[in-house]
Design a protein around this motif. Structure first.
Motif, PDB file in Angstrom:
ATOM      1  N   LYS A  78       0.841  -1.263  -0.116  1.00  0.00           N
ATOM      2  CA  LYS A  78      -0.030  -0.023  -0.007  1.00  0.00           C
ATOM      3  C   LYS A  78       0.940   1.220   0.088  1.00  0.00           C
ATOM      4  CE  LYS A  78      -3.988  -2.380   1.928  1.00  0.00           C
ATOM      5  NZ  LYS A  78      -3.473  -3.734   2.238  1.00  0.00           N
ATOM      6  N   TYR A  79       0.264   2.416  -0.365  1.00  0.00           N
ATOM      7  CA  TYR A  79       1.063   3.486  -0.413  1.00  0.00           C
ATOM      8  C   TYR A  79       0.387   4.767   0.311  1.00  0.00           C
ATOM      9  CZ  TYR A  79       2.928   1.338  -4.390  1.00  0.00           C
ATOM     10  OH  TYR A  79       3.950   0.247  -4.868  1.00  0.00           O
ATOM     11  N   LEU A  80       1.235   5.662   0.878  1.00  0.00           N
ATOM     12  CA  LEU A  80       0.616   6.695   1.620  1.00  0.00           C
ATOM     13  C   LEU A  80       1.435   7.970   0.825  1.00  0.00           C
ATOM     14  CD1 LEU A  80      -0.085   7.353   4.472  1.00  0.00           C
ATOM     15  CD2 LEU A  80       2.272   7.485   5.155  1.00  0.00           C
ATOM     16  N   ILE A  81       0.585   8.954   0.807  1.00  0.00           N
ATOM     17  CA  ILE A  81       0.825  10.440   0.317  1.00  0.00           C
ATOM     18  C   ILE A  81       0.337  11.504   1.407  1.00  0.00           C
ATOM     19  CG2 ILE A  81       0.348   9.662  -2.010  1.00  0.00           C
ATOM     20  CD1 ILE A  81      -2.224  11.395  -1.900  1.00  0.00           C
ATOM     21  N   PRO A  82       0.848  12.597   1.208  1.00  0.00           N
ATOM     22  CA  PRO A  82       0.828  13.616   2.056  1.00  0.00           C
ATOM     23  C   PRO A  82      -0.916  14.025   1.696  1.00  0.00           C
ATOM     24  CG  PRO A  82       2.760  14.144   0.956  1.00  0.00           C
ATOM     25  CD  PRO A  82       2.152  13.089   0.289  1.00  0.00           C
ATOM     26  N   GLY A  83      -1.483  14.853   2.852  1.00  0.00           N
ATOM     27  CA  GLY A  83      -2.645  15.215   2.468  1.00  0.00           C
ATOM     28  C   GLY A  83      -2.704  16.237   1.474  1.00  0.00           C
ATOM     29  N   LEU A  84      -3.988  16.144   0.737  1.00  0.00           N
ATOM     30  CA  LEU A  84      -4.075  16.959  -0.421  1.00  0.00           C
ATOM     31  C   LEU A  84      -4.785  18.315   0.124  1.00  0.00           C
ATOM     32  CD1 LEU A  84      -4.742  14.356  -3.254  1.00  0.00           C
ATOM     33  CD2 LEU A  84      -2.872  15.491  -2.727  1.00  0.00           C
ATOM     34  N   TRP A  85      -4.821  19.406  -0.737  1.00  0.00           N
ATOM     35  CA  TRP A  85      -5.460  20.752  -0.650  1.00  0.00           C
ATOM     36  C   TRP A  85      -6.536  20.989  -1.670  1.00  0.00           C
ATOM     37  CZ3 TRP A  85      -5.984  24.407   3.582  1.00  0.00           C
ATOM     38  CH2 TRP A  85      -5.110  23.946   4.653  1.00  0.00           C
ATOM     39  N   ASP A  86      -7.778  21.332  -1.375  1.00  0.00           N
ATOM     40  CA  ASP A  86      -8.494  21.960  -2.226  1.00  0.00           C
ATOM     41  C   ASP A  86      -8.519  23.589  -2.185  1.00  0.00           C
ATOM     42  OD1 ASP A  86     -10.624  23.049  -3.973  1.00  0.00           O
ATOM     43  OD2 ASP A  86     -11.697  21.110  -3.832  1.00  0.00           O
ATOM     44  N   MET A  87      -7.851  24.113  -3.005  1.00  0.00           N
ATOM     45  CA  MET A  87      -7.642  25.436  -2.941  1.00  0.00           C
ATOM     46  C   MET A  87      -8.696  26.367  -3.327  1.00  0.00           C
ATOM     47  SD  MET A  87      -4.864  25.327  -1.261  1.00  0.00           S
ATOM     48  CE  MET A  87      -4.349  27.060  -1.400  1.00  0.00           C
ATOM     49  N   HIS A  88      -9.655  25.913  -3.948  1.00  0.00           N
ATOM     50  CA  HIS A  88     -10.917  26.850  -4.359  1.00  0.00           C
ATOM     51  C   HIS A  88     -12.211  26.164  -3.880  1.00  0.00           C
ATOM     52  CE1 HIS A  88     -12.590  30.241  -6.600  1.00  0.00           C
ATOM     53  NE2 HIS A  88     -13.661  29.625  -6.236  1.00  0.00           N
ATOM     54  N   PHE A  89     -12.756  26.080  -2.807  1.00  0.00           N
ATOM     55  CA  PHE A  89     -13.825  25.410  -2.353  1.00  0.00           C
ATOM     56  C   PHE A  89     -14.910  26.464  -1.647  1.00  0.00           C
ATOM     57  CE2 PHE A  89     -15.639  22.223   0.468  1.00  0.00           C
ATOM     58  CZ  PHE A  89     -15.780  21.059  -0.466  1.00  0.00           C
ATOM     59  N   HIS A  90     -16.185  25.976  -1.837  1.00  0.00           N
ATOM     60  CA  HIS A  90     -17.223  26.903  -1.219  1.00  0.00           C
ATOM     61  C   HIS A  90     -18.054  25.947  -0.316  1.00  0.00           C
ATOM     62  CE1 HIS A  90     -16.635  30.684  -3.335  1.00  0.00           C
ATOM     63  NE2 HIS A  90     -16.401  29.816  -4.518  1.00  0.00           N
ATOM     64  N   LEU A  91     -17.396  25.799   1.183  1.00  0.00           N
ATOM     65  CA  LEU A  91     -17.957  25.097   2.074  1.00  0.00           C
ATOM     66  C   LEU A  91     -19.293  25.761   2.755  1.00  0.00           C
ATOM     67  CD1 LEU A  91     -17.911  22.369   3.736  1.00  0.00           C
ATOM     68  CD2 LEU A  91     -16.245  23.725   5.504  1.00  0.00           C
ATOM     69  N   SER A  92     -18.999  26.782   3.154  1.00  0.00           N
ATOM     70  CA  SER A  92     -19.904  27.636   4.191  1.00  0.00           C
ATOM     71  C   SER A  92     -20.972  28.519   3.320  1.00  0.00           C
ATOM     72  CB  SER A  92     -18.907  28.660   5.065  1.00  0.00           C
ATOM     73  OG  SER A  92     -18.143  29.419   4.284  1.00  0.00           O
ATOM     74  N   TRP A  93     -21.463  28.221   2.249  1.00  0.00           N
ATOM     75  CA  TRP A  93     -22.241  28.663   1.542  1.00  0.00           C
ATOM     76  C   TRP A  93     -23.886  28.374   1.954  1.00  0.00           C
ATOM     77  CZ3 TRP A  93     -21.803  29.260  -4.478  1.00  0.00           C
ATOM     78  CH2 TRP A  93     -20.867  30.338  -4.842  1.00  0.00           C
ATOM     79  N   GLU A  94     -23.865  27.218   2.553  1.00  0.00           N
ATOM     80  CA  GLU A  94     -25.064  26.527   3.150  1.00  0.00           C
ATOM     81  C   GLU A  94     -24.727  25.608   4.172  1.00  0.00           C
ATOM     82  OE1 GLU A  94     -28.119  23.536   1.010  1.00  0.00           O
ATOM     83  OE2 GLU A  94     -27.196  24.807  -0.252  1.00  0.00           O
ATOM     84  N   LYS A  95     -25.643  25.580   5.160  1.00  0.00           N
ATOM     85  CA  LYS A  95     -25.526  24.751   6.316  1.00  0.00           C
ATOM     86  C   LYS A  95     -25.704  23.287   5.791  1.00  0.00           C
ATOM     87  CE  LYS A  95     -27.926  27.961   9.508  1.00  0.00           C
ATOM     88  NZ  LYS A  95     -28.941  28.067  10.194  1.00  0.00           N
ATOM     89  N   GLY A  96     -24.909  22.405   6.586  1.00  0.00           N
ATOM     90  CA  GLY A  96     -24.948  20.957   6.301  1.00  0.00           C
ATOM     91  C   GLY A  96     -24.159  20.532   5.133  1.00  0.00           C
ATOM     92  N   ASN A  97     -23.308  21.493   4.731  1.00  0.00           N
ATOM     93  CA  ASN A  97     -22.114  21.054   3.693  1.00  0.00           C
ATOM     94  C   ASN A  97     -21.228  20.163   4.277  1.00  0.00           C
ATOM     95  OD1 ASN A  97     -23.344  22.077   1.288  1.00  0.00           O
ATOM     96  ND2 ASN A  97     -22.104  23.818   1.376  1.00  0.00           N
ATOM     97  N   ASP A  98     -20.800  20.482   5.430  1.00  0.00           N
ATOM     98  CA  ASP A  98     -19.916  19.547   6.166  1.00  0.00           C
ATOM     99  C   ASP A  98     -20.370  18.204   6.256  1.00  0.00           C
ATOM    100  OD1 ASP A  98     -21.892  20.393   8.047  1.00  0.00           O
ATOM    101  OD2 ASP A  98     -20.506  20.586   9.642  1.00  0.00           O
ATOM    102  N   THR A  99     -21.430  17.883   6.505  1.00  0.00           N
ATOM    103  CA  THR A  99     -21.638  16.448   6.830  1.00  0.00           C
ATOM    104  C   THR A  99     -21.734  15.752   5.525  1.00  0.00           C
ATOM    105  OG1 THR A  99     -23.950  16.987   7.113  1.00  0.00           O
ATOM    106  CG2 THR A  99     -22.947  16.647   8.881  1.00  0.00           C
ATOM    107  N   LEU A 100     -22.419  16.578   4.431  1.00  0.00           N
ATOM    108  CA  LEU A 100     -22.404  16.113   3.182  1.00  0.00           C
ATOM    109  C   LEU A 100     -20.966  16.022   2.400  1.00  0.00           C
ATOM    110  CD1 LEU A 100     -24.229  15.712   0.648  1.00  0.00           C
ATOM    111  CD2 LEU A 100     -24.025  18.130   0.109  1.00  0.00           C
ATOM    112  N   LEU A 101     -20.225  16.888   2.542  1.00  0.00           N
ATOM    113  CA  LEU A 101     -18.738  16.926   1.641  1.00  0.00           C
ATOM    114  C   LEU A 101     -17.704  16.241   2.334  1.00  0.00           C
ATOM    115  CD1 LEU A 101     -19.270  20.758   0.182  1.00  0.00           C
ATOM    116  CD2 LEU A 101     -19.903  18.306  -0.742  1.00  0.00           C
ATOM    117  N   PHE A 102     -17.645  16.418   3.680  1.00  0.00           N
ATOM    118  CA  PHE A 102     -16.456  15.816   4.442  1.00  0.00           C
ATOM    119  C   PHE A 102     -16.119  14.395   3.881  1.00  0.00           C
ATOM    120  CE2 PHE A 102     -16.142  19.040   8.193  1.00  0.00           C
ATOM    121  CZ  PHE A 102     -15.953  20.119   7.228  1.00  0.00           C
TER     122      PHE A 102
END
Length: 192
Positions: A78-102
């Protein structure tokens, strides 16, 4: 991708491995292949050790402390990589996005996001979650008057007292300021 093992480590390290290993214990990944993003290559058959949500050892000869609780995971093939970043994201436009998108973010190895505009009340509430990616967020978008988007923009013009506005956004929890396309040059220069 076959045999990619990064999801366990990314989830555990980024989110909080204390649920898996208490503060007296270690999480050990044995014989894991590490993707070296600095030098470009694979470092094969490594032992990776996590204690208190921190990587404390990467190598081949780890001597475990006596009387320590150790949770081992086999990493062979198996392989291990560093965590990736999404540099253009809109998380806080709507309540509940965290449970939907995480779950989708973690499943794809994303352990950090840059939230490019939204509601700071929603964003600050999401930041209280123990299991979440690292979040840097702008809060409302600063745009010209009228703005491109009314939902999460603050329209500014020559009458706006920009230092007060920027101070307020920062005090409410914005990590950075995002400006948008209809802002006039004079206001943009004052923000800069």
């Amino acid at each position: 991708m076959k045999n990619v093992f990064y999801i366990f480590l990314l989830f555990l390290v980024a989110c909080n491995s204390s649920r898996i290993v208490n503060s007296n214990g270690y999480l050990v990944l044995d014989n894991i292949n590490i993707v070296d993003v600095i030098n470009g290559g694979i470092i094969e058959n490594q032992t990776l050790v996590i204690k208190d949500s921190l990587i404390v050892f990467i190598g081949t000869n780890w001597n475990s402390p006596s009387n320590s609780k150790i949770n081992r995971i086999a990493g062979s093939g198996k392989y291990l990589i560093p965590g990736l970043w999404d540099m253009h994201f809109h998380l806080s436009w709507e309540k509940g996005n965290d449970t939907l998108l995480f779950p989708a973010l973690f499943a794809n190895g994303i352990t950090g996001i840059r939230d490019m505009g939204g509601d700071l009340v929603i964003q600050n509430k999401i930041k209280t979650n123990k299991i979440r990616p690292e979040i840097y967020g702008a809060g409302p978008i600063i745009d010209g008057n009228p703005p491109v988007m009314y939902d999460f923009s603050i329209p500014v013009d020559s009458r706006t007292i920009l230092p007060n506005l920027l101070d307020s956004i920062t005090k409410l929890g914005a990590d950075f300021i995002k400006t948008y396309s209809l802002i006039k040059k004079t206001e943009l220069q004052e923000i800069a």
